[in-house]
Design an enzyme around this catalytic site. Structure first.
Site, PDB file in Angstrom:
ATOM      1  N   TYR A 116      45.068  37.992  36.007  1.00 19.80           N
ATOM      2  CA  TYR A 116      44.473  39.327  35.894  1.00 19.80           C
ATOM      3  C   TYR A 116      44.408  39.969  37.284  1.00 19.80           C
ATOM      4  CZ  TYR A 116      40.693  42.723  35.247  1.00 19.80           C
ATOM      5  OH  TYR A 116      39.919  43.840  35.243  1.00 19.80           O
ATOM      6  N   ASP A 187      40.448  30.614  32.676  1.00 22.86           N
ATOM      7  CA  ASP A 187      40.042  31.899  32.107  1.00 22.86           C
ATOM      8  C   ASP A 187      40.690  31.987  30.729  1.00 22.86           C
ATOM      9  OD1 ASP A 187      39.960  34.574  31.302  1.00 22.86           O
ATOM     10  OD2 ASP A 187      40.014  35.338  33.359  1.00 22.86           O
TER      11      ASP A 187
HETATM   12  C1  LIG Z   1      39.473  41.851  31.915  1.00 19.85           C
HETATM   13  C2  LIG Z   1      39.705  40.486  32.401  1.00 19.85           C
HETATM   14  C3  LIG Z   1      38.904  39.925  33.402  1.00 19.85           C
HETATM   15  C4  LIG Z   1      37.814  40.699  34.097  1.00 19.85           C
HETATM   16  O1  LIG Z   1      36.780  40.989  33.241  1.00 19.85           O
HETATM   17  P1  LIG Z   1      35.799  42.275  33.417  1.00 19.85           P
HETATM   18  O2  LIG Z   1      34.843  42.112  32.309  1.00 19.85           O
HETATM   19  O3  LIG Z   1      36.671  43.489  33.324  1.00 19.85           O
HETATM   20  O4  LIG Z   1      35.187  42.155  34.766  1.00 19.85           O
HETATM   21  C5  LIG Z   1      39.152  38.626  33.785  1.00 19.85           C
HETATM   22  N1  LIG Z   1      40.126  37.910  33.211  1.00 19.85           N
HETATM   23  C6  LIG Z   1      40.927  38.408  32.247  1.00 19.85           C
HETATM   24  C7  LIG Z   1      41.994  37.555  31.652  1.00 19.85           C
HETATM   25  C8  LIG Z   1      40.746  39.708  31.810  1.00 19.85           C
HETATM   26  O5  LIG Z   1      41.546  40.206  30.858  1.00 19.85           O
END
Ligand SMILES: *Cc1c(COP(=O)(O)O)cnc(C)c1O
Length: 401
Positions: A116, A187
């Site tokens: 991201y 993530d």
């Molecule tokens: C959007 C996103 C983030 C960040 O999240 P926010 O809530 O916008 O701070 C992190 N990792 C991934 C894979 C995302 O799609």
């Protein structure tokens, strides 16, 4: 309380709807109360002193905890099969709170080369604090092994990867990382716990942007980190309370608890819709390539079936007419919105390279992540009727054949 989550192994949706809350504890209110407070009154001076002496863990101040937040944390932890979770004001706040808790000058992180974009920028900024981030293909065991040194602390990756939707073999990464004494942070935003539980595959911590599928309705920001109780307590005490201060509001927690109740049924429909859209794109004469690991012809189909229970709503694809074709096609869409986020009920589409090129005008060193082509388009397939989404894409693709 009739529903005792510990008494029986309940299913995902049952836990997502009931875990950790007894209506009889709050006047029979079916939904949990929202505690709109920044601080908590002590009964007397002795009680306040007991808290500060570490002899009591009652609620003190909103930068550490809130009962509505605690319920959301308990629910997310149980859905991921974890001991504990910590909910923050955004996905980025979860990432920064985690790294700021554990890293010091001289440490290294090994990170997958495609992540991201904002997380990638954060990791880039860590260089100013004496922390080195090595970007490699963590899915390649040899590359990963070569990147690890005695200073490495974490391996950080997304699966599915943003924005491509490709998968990384989490179990394989964990075995290489653990052999070298490193922790693995995954993530899992694109999958949500309804489709994938990285802790069971060997990851040590899981991050989610709650802004995406878990809340699912595009009306707030939130994030979380999930893992063992001692680690989560440390992140709460240091990364959240003293460093980021990235605290979520109780009202956002309430809305995410509401979103969570339908997570499994929403994910099933996102996946069904996305598979049909991916099948249409894969046979369309204007389309050069499609990445959706649950397409049977995908090179990642076997990994997808092993690692996830079903497909997510994210597809990436390229047109034969390239960068300009992508721009023209997106301008013709009538139903699918051109927008950055993903995982909402509304279908959203974005062209990362066009935004990066625009960004270069004010920040010349901006560049596309490795593995993201100039023509790549990311589509987050929503919950509209799939025939309407397919019709919208077909009419927009017509000019590109
Ligand atoms: C959007 C996103 C983030 C960040 O999240 P926010 O809530 O916008 O701070 C992190 N990792 C991934 C894979 C995302 O799609």
């Amino acid at each position: 309380m009739k529903f005792n989550p510990a008494s029986k192994e309940r299913g995902f949706s049952t836990k997502a709807i009931h875990h950790g809350y007894d209506p009889q504890s709050a006047h029979g209110s079916l939904n949990a109360p929202v505690y709109m407070t920044s601080t908590y009154a002590f009964e007397n001076a002795a009680e306040a002193e007991a808290v500060f002496a570490g002899e009591s863990d009652r609620y003190v101040y909103g930068r550490q905890h809130n009962p509505t937040q605690a319920l959301l944390e308990a629910r997310i932890a149980t859905l991921e099969g974890a001991e504990a979770a910590l909910v923050t004001s955004s996905g980025m706040a979860a990432i920064t709170s985690t790294f700021w808790t554990f890293l010091r000058s001289g440490d290294e992180i090994v990170c997958h080369h495609t992540i991201y974009s904002t997380a990638s920028m954060f990791l880039g900024e860590l260089v100013r604090f004496g922390i080195t981030v090595k970007k490699v293909d963590v899915g390649d065991a040899t590359e990963l092994q070569q990147a690890i040194s005695s200073k490495s602390k974490f391996v950080y990756l997304e699966s599915p990867v943003n924005p491509t939707g490709e998968l990384i073999d989490i179990a394989k990464v964990a075995s290489v990382a653990h052999a070298a004494g490193l922790k693995v942070i995954v993530d899992s935003t694109f999958a949500s716990p309804a489709l994938q539980t990285p802790l069971k595959l060997g990851a040590d911590m899981v991050i989610h942007s709650l802004t995406k599928y878990i809340n699912g309705h595009g009306d707030l920001l939130g994030g979380c980190v999930i893992g063992d109780a001692a680690t989560m307590a440390e992140i709460r005490a240091i990364g959240l309370r003293y460093m980021s201060g990235g605290v979520i509001s109780p009202m956002s927690c309430f809305l995410i608890l509401r979103g969570l109740k339908t997570l499994k049924v929403r994910m099933r429909q996102h996946g069904e819709n996305a598979l049909k859209v991916a099948q249409m794109l894969a046979t369309h004469p204007a389309v050069k390539s499609v990445c959706y690991p649950f397409l049977p012809q995908s090179p990642q189909y076997e990994l997808a079936q092993r690692q996830m229970s079903a497909g997510t709503g994210i597809i990436s694809f390229e047109l034969k007419s390239g960068f300009e074709g992508a721009r023209r096609m997106m301008n013709r869409l009538e139903l699918i919105a051109c927008a950055l986020s993903l995982g909402d009920t509304e279908s959203l589409i974005t062209h990362p390279a066009a935004l990066i090129e625009a960004r270069k005008k004010i920040k010349p060193d901006t560049h596309l992540a490795k593995g993201v082509s100039r023509e790549m388009i990311r589509l987050s397939v929503g919950l509209e009727d799939v025939q309407d989404l397919i019709a919208d894409l077909e009419q927009a693709l017509q000019g590109e054949q």
